[in-house]
Design a protein around this motif. Structure first.
Motif, PDB file in Angstrom:
ATOM      1  N   ARG A 122      96.380  30.314  46.113  1.00  0.00           N
ATOM      2  CA  ARG A 122      95.258  31.003  46.766  1.00  0.00           C
ATOM      3  C   ARG A 122      93.932  30.694  46.082  1.00  0.00           C
ATOM      4  O   ARG A 122      92.918  30.456  46.741  1.00  0.00           O
ATOM      5  CB  ARG A 122      95.535  32.519  46.737  1.00  0.00           C
ATOM      6  N   PHE A 123      93.866  30.667  44.769  1.00  0.00           N
ATOM      7  CA  PHE A 123      92.603  30.459  44.064  1.00  0.00           C
ATOM      8  C   PHE A 123      92.338  28.995  43.715  1.00  0.00           C
ATOM      9  O   PHE A 123      91.277  28.672  43.197  1.00  0.00           O
ATOM     10  CB  PHE A 123      92.562  31.320  42.790  1.00  0.00           C
ATOM     11  N   ARG A 177      87.949  28.788  52.874  1.00  0.00           N
ATOM     12  CA  ARG A 177      87.607  28.153  54.150  1.00  0.00           C
ATOM     13  C   ARG A 177      87.707  29.207  55.252  1.00  0.00           C
ATOM     14  O   ARG A 177      88.461  30.161  55.121  1.00  0.00           O
ATOM     15  CB  ARG A 177      88.577  27.014  54.442  1.00  0.00           C
ATOM     16  N   ARG A 178      86.946  28.940  56.334  1.00  0.00           N
ATOM     17  CA  ARG A 178      86.970  29.869  57.445  1.00  0.00           C
ATOM     18  C   ARG A 178      87.412  29.110  58.683  1.00  0.00           C
ATOM     19  O   ARG A 178      86.930  28.018  58.960  1.00  0.00           O
ATOM     20  CB  ARG A 178      85.579  30.442  57.654  1.00  0.00           C
ATOM     21  N   LEU A 179      88.325  29.670  59.381  1.00  0.00           N
ATOM     22  CA  LEU A 179      88.777  29.093  60.649  1.00  0.00           C
ATOM     23  C   LEU A 179      88.226  29.944  61.780  1.00  0.00           C
ATOM     24  O   LEU A 179      88.302  31.162  61.722  1.00  0.00           O
ATOM     25  CB  LEU A 179      90.309  29.073  60.723  1.00  0.00           C
TER      26      LEU A 179
END
Length: 192
Positions: free
Chosen positions: A170-171, A176-178
């Motif tokens: 995770r880190f 990011r954004r979807l």
């Protein structure tokens, strides 16, 4: 005040035998089980005979404030109070310490709620109480243990082994954004 009580416990099983010391807040461990000292006290060996017939010969677990024990004779019962370090002041009976320096057993004989007789018996002494010849033969310790087997540590280790790699993934990468867009088309709806 005494703050540390301890003993030695021996456990024998099909796979192993273990003997070790235990004390308050230091449990005895055997095959994944923990035996934690919970309560302890004294047990008095009392024998009661009537015309050479034994009606009681057992260790009696003594508790603070006394305890009733049934006699196998005509529905009678005994009430006993144990004084480890007996002391008498006038008509008052009490114990100076919890150490067995002068052990005395107070025995009261009842039929129903009616007291028939009573007496004081010192360790090793025999007294006649009612129709019975009673002997305070021996003094032993008793202990109650809480027995537990802890499975929670396995769950904690499994969570750690799964959680650390998950947090690492995770880190590791940038956030990011979807974005999804659902819109209507001639044949129904479409996703972009």
């Amino acid at each position: 005040y005494k703050v540390n009580f301890s003993g030695v416990m021996k456990a024998e099983g099909p796979m192993m035998t273990r003997e070790a010391a235990f004390s308050v807040n230091n449990p005895f461990e055997y095959m994944g089980y923990k035996f934690e000292l919970y309560q302890f006290g004294f047990a008095t060996s009392l024998s009661a005979k009537k015309k050479s017939i034994t009606v009681l010969d057992n260790y009696l677990k003594q508790e603070t404030g006394g305890k009733y024990f049934p006699l196998e004779d005509k529905g009678l019962k005994l009430f006993t109070i144990f004084f480890p370090d007996f002391y008498r002041e006038g008509t008052k009976l009490f114990t100076k310490t919890k150490d067995p320096n002068n052990p005395v057993l107070v025995v009261r004989l009842f039929k129903g709620e009616t007291e028939l007789d009573k007496g004081l018996i010192k360790l090793g002494e025999t007294k006649n109480i009612g129709e019975y010849e009673m002997t305070f033969k021996d003094l032993r310790h008793w202990a109650n243990f809480i027995v537990v087997k802890e499975y929670g540590i396995i769950v904690i280790w499994a969570a750690v082994l799964i959680g650390i790699p998950g947090l690492f993934v995770r880190f590791w990468s940038n956030q990011r954004r979807l974005e999804f867009e659902v819109y209507e088309t001639d044949g129904g709806s479409s996703v972009q």
